[in-house]
Write a protein that holds these residues in place. Structure first.
Motif, short mmCIF file in Angstrom:
data_model
loop_
_atom_site.label_atom_id
_atom_site.label_comp_id
_atom_site.label_asym_id
_atom_site.label_seq_id
_atom_site.Cartn_x
_atom_site.Cartn_y
_atom_site.Cartn_z
N ALA B 131 0.70 -1.17 -0.25
CA ALA B 131 -0.43 -0.39 -0.04
C ALA B 131 0.86 1.01 0.18
O ALA B 131 0.89 2.07 -0.73
CB ALA B 131 -1.15 0.02 1.87
N LEU B 132 2.03 1.53 0.61
CA LEU B 132 2.81 2.25 0.69
C LEU B 132 3.45 2.59 -0.37
O LEU B 132 3.61 3.78 -0.73
CB LEU B 132 3.23 2.22 1.70
CG LEU B 132 3.12 2.39 3.61
CD1 LEU B 132 3.96 2.00 4.18
CD2 LEU B 132 2.27 3.93 3.86
N ARG B 133 3.68 1.65 -1.36
CA ARG B 133 4.44 1.94 -2.33
C ARG B 133 3.37 1.96 -3.44
O ARG B 133 3.56 3.12 -4.16
CB ARG B 133 5.11 0.27 -2.81
CG ARG B 133 6.04 -0.16 -2.32
CD ARG B 133 7.11 -1.43 -2.86
NE ARG B 133 7.93 -1.80 -1.76
CZ ARG B 133 7.67 -2.84 -0.71
NH1 ARG B 133 6.65 -3.32 -1.71
NH2 ARG B 133 8.59 -3.68 -0.09
N ARG B 134 2.31 1.49 -3.37
CA ARG B 134 1.38 2.63 -4.34
C ARG B 134 0.77 3.90 -3.96
O ARG B 134 1.15 4.50 -4.80
CB ARG B 134 0.35 1.29 -3.66
CG ARG B 134 -1.08 0.97 -4.97
CD ARG B 134 -1.64 -0.03 -4.95
NE ARG B 134 -2.90 -0.02 -4.90
CZ ARG B 134 -3.85 -0.77 -4.68
NH1 ARG B 134 -3.67 -1.95 -3.71
NH2 ARG B 134 -5.54 -0.97 -5.39
N LEU B 135 0.70 4.37 -2.33
CA LEU B 135 0.83 5.31 -2.62
C LEU B 135 1.10 6.48 -3.20
O LEU B 135 1.65 7.77 -3.21
CB LEU B 135 0.48 5.13 -0.96
CG LEU B 135 -0.75 5.87 -0.29
CD1 LEU B 135 -0.89 4.95 0.57
CD2 LEU B 135 -0.20 7.58 -0.09
N TYR B 136 2.88 6.04 -2.60
CA TYR B 136 3.75 6.34 -3.01
C TYR B 136 3.78 6.99 -4.79
O TYR B 136 3.88 8.37 -5.48
CB TYR B 136 5.26 6.28 -2.92
CG TYR B 136 6.32 6.95 -3.37
CD1 TYR B 136 7.24 7.86 -2.47
CD2 TYR B 136 6.93 5.86 -4.14
CE1 TYR B 136 7.93 8.31 -2.76
CE2 TYR B 136 8.52 7.73 -4.70
CZ TYR B 136 8.73 8.50 -3.82
OH TYR B 136 10.07 9.33 -4.07
N ASN B 138 1.00 7.01 -6.79
CA ASN B 138 0.32 7.75 -6.88
C ASN B 138 0.11 9.06 -6.92
O ASN B 138 -0.69 10.27 -7.01
CB ASN B 138 -0.92 7.02 -5.66
CG ASN B 138 -1.94 5.90 -6.04
OD1 ASN B 138 -1.99 5.31 -7.10
ND2 ASN B 138 -2.89 5.59 -5.42
N MET B 139 0.95 9.56 -6.11
CA MET B 139 1.34 11.00 -5.87
C MET B 139 1.67 11.48 -7.46
O MET B 139 1.81 13.08 -7.22
CB MET B 139 2.49 11.27 -4.71
CG MET B 139 1.74 10.25 -3.12
SD MET B 139 0.54 11.11 -3.29
CE MET B 139 0.59 13.09 -2.85
N ASP B 140 2.17 10.86 -8.26
CA ASP B 140 2.45 11.25 -9.28
C ASP B 140 1.95 12.20 -9.49
O ASP B 140 1.80 13.18 -10.58
CB ASP B 140 3.39 9.81 -9.68
CG ASP B 140 4.66 9.47 -9.56
OD1 ASP B 140 5.06 10.27 -8.91
OD2 ASP B 140 4.47 8.04 -10.01
#
Lengths: 150, 150
Positions: B131-136, B138-140
DNA sequence: TCGATATATTTGCAAATGCAAATATATCAC
DNA sequence: GTGATATATTTGCATTTGCAAATATATCGA
């Protein structure tokens, strides 16, 4: 042990820093910062909090908060008041200008919530938030003894 | 909209900041910092990285990294070398002292991983990290256009 | 080869941060 | 009430940070 990118502290701190920076940029055009938003959001939840309470709920150090509030007062976003019950205490109240700014910040916060959680369903979102709260609490076990926080 | 404590950016940044601070305190007695650990961990994964690569993998700004590496060189943890292929490039190599420090930092990192994730089972842990990787990533979608990062 | 443009790193500088000391007020013991 | 101790906030100060400008080297096109 694997690469840096598999460590939880790294992943967590990286994501946290990025979302903070990004949010900060998004609100700068409104003359706000992440920290200002946090104070306003906290006061929106409950107006008239004391500096110490705000420090705890926003995770902003009291000394930083003092200076932050100095600036917010100059911008007429909030007003300090001495607590008549206990003159050591300073309580903070939102001013009209602060309410106005809060109203403009809310949609930005919502958008961030939405974009950051793109592809997460409701259950995953709740799981993540719960995990982050749990993690924060777990860190109690590692905090240096003398300055444990709420 | 709910209280501050229900916003993802807040929860994320709060947890990230806390784990970073706490880890920093834990490694200070060894003369290290969180950032030093990150550089060492990155070099442990692959030695001889250039400043720019290190900046990307550690999420430390290059200018900060320059000064950080200055200090690490003084402590003989790493050595800068000019890349003979391209003299603009500086590559960083771990020195014996750096390897020694890395060996002492690893157990601390493992302990943090363990305590932070207390009560998480293997599946939950992987979910969180994912989730944390995905979130990071997503912030793109929110990053200001001119300085997108890898 | 020369100038223009691109890439990599470092330096200058100003803002943010947090610890520790200072200040102000309160409360408790006597 | 007075002195000692506790609590709340602010101030002093040194460190960290990151953006922007400066520097160094490379590459490309004429």
């Amino acid at each position: 042990m694997g690469p840096l990118g598999s460590y939880l502290p790294y992943l967590l701190n990286r994501a946290g820093a990025r979302i903070a920076t990004s949010f900060g940029e998004a609100v700068r055009p409104l003359g706000a910062t992440l920290q200002i938003w946090r104070v306003l959001a906290a006061l929106r939840e409950r107006d008239g909090q004391r500096m110490g309470d705000l420090s705890a709920t926003t995770s902003i150090d009291v000394s930083t908060l003092t200076r932050l509030v100095d600036g917010m007062e100059k911008k007429a976003l909030v007003a300090r008041r001495r607590d008549p019950e206990d003159a050591r205490v300073v309580v903070l109240h939102v001013a009209p200008e602060g309410r106005r700014l809060t109203r403009r910040l809310l949609p930005i916060a919502e958008r961030y919530e939405k974009v950051a959680l793109q592809g997460f369903n409701a259950e995953e979102t709740e799981q993540l938030k719960a995990a982050l709260r749990r993690l924060y609490v777990n860190m109690d076990g590692l905090e240096s003894p003398h300055k444990a926080r709420g």
